[in-house]
Design a protein around this motif. Structure first.
Motif: not given
Ligand SMILES: Cc1cc2nc3c(=O)[nH]c(=O)nc-3n(C[C@H](O)[C@H](O)[C@H](O)COP(=O)(O)OP(=O)(O)OC[C@H]3O[C@@H](n4cnc5c(N)ncnc54)[C@H](O)[C@@H]3O)c2cc1C
Length: 569
Positions: A491-519
């Motif tokens: 329900t929250v717009l946060m799910r679309k964001a490339k931020g650490w609440f969705t597990g995005y981090n371009s400097n960590v292998e496997g955490h580049e954009a693409g898969r949400i992590r429910y952190f």
């Protein structure tokens, strides 16, 4: 010093509880267990206590939480003694505070420093954890509590040539403890997240020339910091009960509460009046005292984002620079909002330059500076403000092995799965206070940490009261919780964001954009706390308990049970 141990079957562990980490969480968990007389130790990788506030020593590092809502709430005496000097206190004072608390309650004697835990293996036959430190030392405990932090695994960028730079360069987490000579220096800062925004504004007054390399801007809002006078502190002290009561009932664990009027029920003028007021106020009010629709309604979010964009345009003189500083790929508040002090005005200074590396990417670090696709820049110092492998990073750095040899980092490869963020099926006797999917990560941390530690202490006491040597979340309870956490993202717009609440981090292998992590748990702190209270009152539903030497699995105690008390190991 404890010696390496070779345990015979059913041997007793060296410690009843080991806590990993001596930050806010580790200190409070230690306090609770020391009060109970438990045989406990804290293993801290750093040379001293303080966690976040020990490590991050960069200029400008400070709270975004009001100091007096961040401090511990458990001791009236402490609350009456400590005088916060600023509404949003800086790192040196925060570290002094944590040392003061530790010494006041005589906790240092339980702490062991320079003890990086590299592996923890569950001994299935003996219901205990075997830990290995980086230096090879081994320790054992019945129960293992992790207070390893959710923003404590720094991530340098992945740029070729970093090792070739001839001047000083460091990630903000590793800002040197000894003074850094900055006067007149040409300094680069790579990264404009919450840390970048703090360090850039602070450095701009200290260096000769400052160049900021920005890939994606963040929406920032004014911190509006100020001193706390003696009279104000006296007033805060008199209101502490009220303040903490409010934090317990507000969704974010702050005094800030959402505006309960509907976004569409009020006129545009009323909306603007609220936003003008919040923009001038200190702290997270602009984010958390706003209309709730900002978090889940695209139209409402876009209107408010445009309001903030106009504020940026008013504050930054060069319209081209202003547009570069306005995020275009996400709306306000769907990522963690950095609070700033004259951040935007920094770019009006003639010696501060902004390089948009989305347009001209960094190609490599050279011996003398940074090369982008456009040109070479020369620097004396490079600062990497590139953040953290958030939420699960510090867990991934420990080789946790549960029953049947299962590795935690494999189990969590696609994202964490937990029970109430503090129990993990397959990893008995492990309590991850303030862990992934708990109520701490998305709220005012210490408020969430206290809730988590109180719950963990109750759980341990329950095990001791009943003579249990083993406890473990059921797979069903774990799945149910993790599904709930995932559903809350829907329900929250946060799910679309490339931020650490969705597990995005371009400097960590496997955490580049693409898969949400429910952190993080998005249900708000009151609901999280109530869930824990209900669960405890139902005999820790969802957790199975067992006594050593018994195959009997127990979900909850029987009232006619013979109780044994074992609070100290
Ligand atoms: C710059 C910055 C500003 C922040 N501002 C705020 C704020 O305003 N409000 C807020 O609520 N939160 C803020 N946070 C979040 C902050 O991390 C928490 O507030 C809080 O400090 C977390 O406490 P902790 O004890 O859980 O973890 P930490 O403080 O991160 O402590 C974890 C400790 O565990 C140790 N450790 C980790 N792994 C190991 C290992 N394998 N072996 C041994 N030791 C280990 C680390 O060395 C560290 O000392 C901020 C974070 C940062 C980085």
């Amino acid at each position: 010093m404890n010696q390496p141990t070779q345990l015979a079957a059913n041997d007793t562990p060296q410690y009843e509880v080991i806590i990993i980490g001596a930050g806010v969480g580790g200190i409070y968990q230690l306090y609770r267990l020391a009060q109970l007389g438990v045989n406990v130790t804290v293993l801290e990788g750093a040379a001293d206590l303080g966690g976040t506030w020990y490590h991050n020593r960069y200029p400008g590092c400070r709270f975004d939480s009001e100091s007096y809502t961040y401090g511990f709430s458990f001791s009236k005496e402490l609350l009456n003694e400590w005088h916060w000097k600023e509404r949003f206190s800086g790192q040196p004072e925060n570290l002094r505070y944590l040392n003061y608390v530790t010494d006041k309650f005589d906790l240092r004697k339980y702490m062991q420093f320079n003890c990086v835990v590299s592996a923890a293996k569950f001994d299935d036959a003996n219901d205990l954890w075997r830990l290995r430190l980086q230096n090879g030392r081994e320790l054992t405990c019945r129960f293992l509590v992790t207070a390893v932090g959710l923003l404590s695994a720094p991530t340098p960028p992945r740029i070729p040539g970093m090792e070739t730079f001839e001047g000083p360069s460091f990630h903000t987490y590793y800002w040197p403890q000894e003074p850094v000579e900055l006067e007149g220096k040409r300094v680069a800062v790579v990264g404009t997240g919450a840390t970048g925004v703090q360090v850039i504004a602070a450095l701009s007054d200290m260096v000769g020339d400052l160049t900021v390399f920005q890939r994606r801007p963040n929406w920032c809002a004014p911190l509006n910091n100020g001193p706390i006078s003696d009279a104000e502190m006296a007033d805060i002290r008199a209101r502490y009960d009220q303040i903490f009561a409010k934090c317990l009932t507000s969704p974010g664990g702050f005094e800030h509460e959402p505006d309960r009027r509907g976004f569409y029920e009020v006129s545009r003028e009323e909306r603007l009046a609220l936003w003008d007021k919040l923009y001038a106020e200190p702290g997270f009010g602009i984010w958390l005292s706003n209309f709730r629709e900002i978090f889940f309604d695209e139209t409402a979010n876009a209107e408010f984002s445009e309001y903030i964009a106009n504020r940026i345009r008013q504050r930054v003189k060069d319209p081209i620079v202003a547009e570069k500083l306005i995020p275009k790929d996400h709306g306000f508040g769907v990522q963690r909002v950095p609070l700033e002090t004259h951040y935007y005005e920094t770019y009006n200074k003639p010696h501060v330059h902004l390089v948009d590396i989305a347009e001209t990417p960094i190609e490599r670090i050279t011996p003398t500076g940074i090369r982008t696709s456009e040109r070479d820049y020369d620097f004396d110092i490079i600062v990497y403000a590139t953040g953290f492998d958030a939420i699960t990073g510090s867990y991934d750095r420990i080789d946790f092995e549960g029953v049947s040899g299962e590795k935690l980092r494999d189990k969590w490869r696609d994202g964490p799965i937990t029970y109430v963020g503090m129990q993990i099926h397959g990893f008995p006797n492990l309590i991850t206070i303030a862990g992934p999917q708990s109520g701490s990560a998305s709220t005012n941390y210490p408020r969430g940490i206290e809730v988590g530690v109180d719950w963990a202490t109750g759980l341990l006491q329950y095990a001791w009261d009943h003579g249990y040597t083993r406890m473990e979340a059921t797979p069903e309870a774990e799945q149910h919780w993790s599904d709930q956490v995932a559903q809350m993202y829907a329900t929250v717009l946060m799910r679309k964001a490339k931020g650490w609440f969705t597990g995005y981090n371009s400097n960590v292998e496997g955490h580049e954009a693409g898969r949400i992590r429910y952190f993080v748990y998005n249900g708000g702190s009151p609901k999280f706390r109530q869930t824990l209270i209900d669960m405890a009152s139902e005999g820790y539903k969802g957790i199975e308990f067992r006594r050593a030497g018994s195959n009997e699995q127990k979900r909850r105690p029987h009232s006619d049970e013979t109780l044994s008390t074992q609070t100290a190991g």
